[in-house]
Scaffold this active site. Structure first.
Site, PDB file in Angstrom:
ATOM      1  N   GLU A  11       0.821  -1.202   0.000  1.00  0.00           N
ATOM      2  CA  GLU A  11       0.000   0.000   0.000  1.00  0.00           C
ATOM      3  C   GLU A  11       0.865   1.267   0.000  1.00  0.00           C
ATOM      4  O   GLU A  11       0.601   2.192  -0.753  1.00  0.00           O
ATOM      5  CB  GLU A  11      -0.897  -0.038   1.250  1.00  0.00           C
ATOM      6  CG  GLU A  11      -1.715   1.199   1.496  1.00  0.00           C
ATOM      7  CD  GLU A  11      -2.952   1.284   0.624  1.00  0.00           C
ATOM      8  OE1 GLU A  11      -3.208   0.319  -0.120  1.00  0.00           O
ATOM      9  OE2 GLU A  11      -3.639   2.302   0.688  1.00  0.00           O
ATOM     10  N   ASP A  12       1.910   1.283   0.814  1.00  0.00           N
ATOM     11  CA  ASP A  12       2.619   2.543   1.063  1.00  0.00           C
ATOM     12  C   ASP A  12       4.037   2.620   0.512  1.00  0.00           C
ATOM     13  O   ASP A  12       4.695   3.633   0.681  1.00  0.00           O
ATOM     14  CB  ASP A  12       2.680   2.803   2.582  1.00  0.00           C
ATOM     15  CG  ASP A  12       1.301   3.075   3.161  1.00  0.00           C
ATOM     16  OD1 ASP A  12       0.426   3.480   2.374  1.00  0.00           O
ATOM     17  OD2 ASP A  12       1.105   2.882   4.370  1.00  0.00           O
TER      18      ASP A  12
END
Ligand code: MN
Length: 720
Positions: free
Chosen positions: A76-77
């Site tokens: 996700e990051d």
């Protein structure tokens, strides 16, 4: 600050075989890719995955889950891809990380306009591997704990979502400490003033309460010792949100709520549970209706305990929960208790199947093609509605909204069982489909292969699952019979041109024609013929040149529409007094249930293979039929025919009255086709006349004539 070594210690404490190497690899990788990132608080980002992993060790989960906790935000990051995770950590871990990532993506949308499909993805990711849910819950807890740095509107949004979705899920899974913590944190952000008020009062009365707890525990201990029962007793304060709920529900202030403590008695075995119950009931008077046996009737999240509220030493309400150690573990940890690391046992993805809710979700998402529908089912399922618990004959417990019926139960087993449900057996009694199930019933469904769902079922089922399945069945059945009808209507007409539906289907001609009509395929085209939306002649118009059609229909008009409107059946006997819109060549018959008479408002229904049935608009049978089969019809005034009607005349049972009535009918040049007389015990007679009339006015004239006769009590149109 919590460090990786602490994490390792935690894991090794319950799982000495944990793969330190794997955990280390995950930690190092996570630290590397999150390097330089910070949280809103300014702390290094790595703290977050480490804390999430920490929470997972609190649930004593297996190494893979802890690894997923460490890696849950890397896709996700950071620039890491799922493929890289798969290469480094294997498929199981990659699939779980993918699941958690998918859920995070959905979160970034607004709850309100979150698309049904995304919601579905989230639930599916959870249901496919229960560990994904547990990681997600741990993630949510840590985010909620550290939310003070978020913007106010984010705080509210995330808290609302936690309250609506995550806390109920934790509850479903029986992980009570997560549920309580999520509820309290959300409560704090959503209703800060109320939270503060409760928290302040709570702290103020704390020492007083501790004294009280000690006293009650000592009293119980002493008594149990007399009976030689070994038990661990504790008194726990309920969490703020549940106190708030109690205040709301009973309309009380904080000071009026006395049962904010739950006393827990944990004993060695099952029989001790009931013995302790008897003992405490002898010490304090139980409050009627407040005893609950969740041991005999476990909650669907597998929670087991005996609950009873009594009038305590100061006249206050005193709640005691009694359970065994094993039950206690499940009460606290729910699904995690089953999921946790077990020495020597390899945990598979399919574990957790003992949880009814997860099985249900798995099944639903397999069966439900429509996302919006799926979302409705889940939402209904998560809503804290009053539920009842029903047993299967094998002793499994299932949960239903109150008011549910055997049909709801049947559909919860399988669509097929629902479709063929005839009734149910509860104990030794056979109950009908509409029967309202009661909490604790053991229900056995009776099925029959000849049974079919009916529209009427929709009026009493309570679960959206049953509703959806019934609608699906009705739709499919209706389409099926429309195709059959459409096909036979076409075959009849096509024959005159040496064509056949079967041949035209094989050659693909029919498919092309279907496309011209903007239908998906030939079946849909045939169904629309069955529904009366397209006529066989219209299809022929696409298949043959107009000249060919004219040859058969022997008409000079060049326009096809004229061909249709002019075409009528040749035999005058079959001519009808009714016009069916756009389908002059259809067979028409008058429904016996309401025997419409010329001039009355009417409506046509396409029947299976028997042409169009004409009903009066007020006929209750017609009203129950599907709109899709209805066709507009009108009386053909130029083509007046006699239609028959039944009259029921109630009169005194006296000599000559029948002749008098018959005579009156004949005066209006009405033919009497049949007459029946029934003598009633109260000296009256009911005479039924079948008469043939020209139209409704003709019929009404007859009725008023008869009504005017002496000795006639009533005249009614008789309908079946
Ligand atoms: Mn996270």
């Amino acid at each position: 600050m919590f460090r990786f070594n602490d994490l390792l210690d935690n894991i090794l404490a319950y799982n000495k075989d944990a793969s330190v190497e794997l955990l280390q690899k995950a930690y190092v990788f996570s630290a590397k890719v999150h390097q330089g990132q910070t949280r809103l608080s300014g702390e290094p980002y790595l703290i977050h995955p480490l804390e999430v992993a920490h929470i997972l060790t609190k649930m004593k989960l297996d190494d893979d889950s802890i690894v997923v906790g460490l890696l849950h935000d890397v896709v996700e990051d950071t620039y890491t891809t799922i493929d890289e995770i798969q290469e480094m950590f294997g498929e199981d871990i990659a699939t779980m990380v993918d699941g958690v990532t998918k859920i995070s993506k959905i979160e970034n949308r607004d709850i309100e306009d979150r698309k049904a499909e995304n919601f579905r993805k989230m639930i599916i990711a959870m249901a496919n591997d229960i560990r994904v849910i547990l990681v997600k819950l741990a993630d949510r807890i840590h985010n909620m704990r550290t939310m003070s740095f978020q913007r106010p509107e984010r705080k509210t949004k995330i808290s609302q979502e936690t309250m609506d979705v995550y806390a109920p899920i934790a509850n479903r899974l029986g992980v009570s400490w997560i549920k309580s913590e999520l509820e309290d944190l959300s409560f704090m952000y959503l209703q800060p003033e109320m939270y503060e008020r409760i928290a302040t009062r709570f702290k103020k009365t704390k020492s007083e309460r501790q004294e009280y707890i000690k006293e009650v525990i000592a009293t119980i201990n002493q008594k149990l010792a007399e009976y030689n029962i070994k038990a661990k007793i504790s008194g726990r304060e309920k969490h703020y949100y549940s106190i708030y709920q109690k205040m709301e529900k009973r309309g009380l202030t904080f000071d009026q709520i006395h049962d904010i403590i739950a006393f827990r008695v944990i004993v060695a075995d099952l029989k001790d549970c009931y013995e302790v119950l008897g003992i405490v009931h002898s010490m304090w008077k139980p409050v009627p209706g407040k005893f609950k046996d969740y041991i005999g009737l476990p909650k669907p999240n597998m929670y087991q305990s005996l609950h009873s509220t009594m009038i305590g030493p100061y006249g206050e309400r005193l709640e005691v929960q009694i359970r065994t150690q094993e039950m206690h573990k499940i009460a606290e940890e729910g699904v995690a208790a089953h999921w946790r690391y077990k020495a020597g046992a390899k945990i598979g993805r399919k574990d957790g199947t003992q949880f009814e809710w997860i099985n249900r979700i798995r099944e639903w998402q397999e069966e439900s093609k429509d996302s919006a529908e799926f979302m409705d089912i889940i939402k209904e399922d998560l809503a804290p509605e009053k539920m009842i618990y029903i047993f299967t004959p094998r002793g499994d417990v299932k949960e239903f909204p109150s008011g549910s019926t055997p049909v709801d139960f049947a559909y919860s087993i399988h669509s097929q069982v629902g479709n063929q449900c005839m009734g149910a057996k509860i104990g030794n009694k056979i109950v009908p489909l509409k029967h309202e199930l009661k909490n604790g019933d053991t229900v056995e469904i009776i099925t029959s292969t000849t049974q079919k769902p009916s529209k009427d079922w929709l009026n009493f089922v309570k679960t959206s699952r049953a509703r959806t399945r019934i609608r699906q069945f009705l739709k499919a059945a209706e389409r099926e019979s429309s195709i059959t009808l459409g096909k036979s209507l076409c075959e009849k007409e096509f024959k005159r041109f040496n064509l056949s539906v079967t041949k035209m289907t094989k050659s693909g001609t029919l498919k092309d024609i279907a496309k011209e009509f903007n239908f998906r395929d030939e079946d849909t085209l045939l169904a629309s013929v069955g529904f009366g939306k397209v006529t066989p002649v219209q299809i022929l118009g696409k298949a043959l040149p107009h000249e060919e059609l004219e040859k058969v229909y022997k008409k000079k008009e060049t326009k096809l529409s004229k061909v249709i409107s002019k075409f009528k059946k040749k035999k005058p006997k079959q001519r009808s007094a009714v016009k069916v819109l756009g389908m002059d060549n259809l067979m028409v018959r008058y429904a016996k249930c309401c025997s419409p008479v010329s001039g009355e408002p009417i409506i046509g229904y396409i029947t299976r293979g028997r042409g169009v049935a004409i009903h009066t608009k007020s006929c209750k049978f017609a009203k129950a039929m599907s709109d899709e089969r209805s066709v507009a019809v009108s009386w053909d005034v130029q083509d007046k025919l006699l239609t028959s009607a039944m009259l029921s005349v109630r009169c005194d049972d006296k000599k000559g009255i029948l002749a008098e009535i018959a005579n009156t009918i004949s005066k209006t040049e009405t033919n009497i086709a049949d007459v029946k007389v029934r003598i009633m015990p109260d000296k009256t007679a009911i005479c039924t006349f079948k008469i043939e009339v020209l139209d409704i006015a003709h019929l009404q004239k007859n009725m008023s004539n008869i009504q005017g006769l002496k000795g006639v009590i009533s005249v009614e149109r008789k309908r079946r």
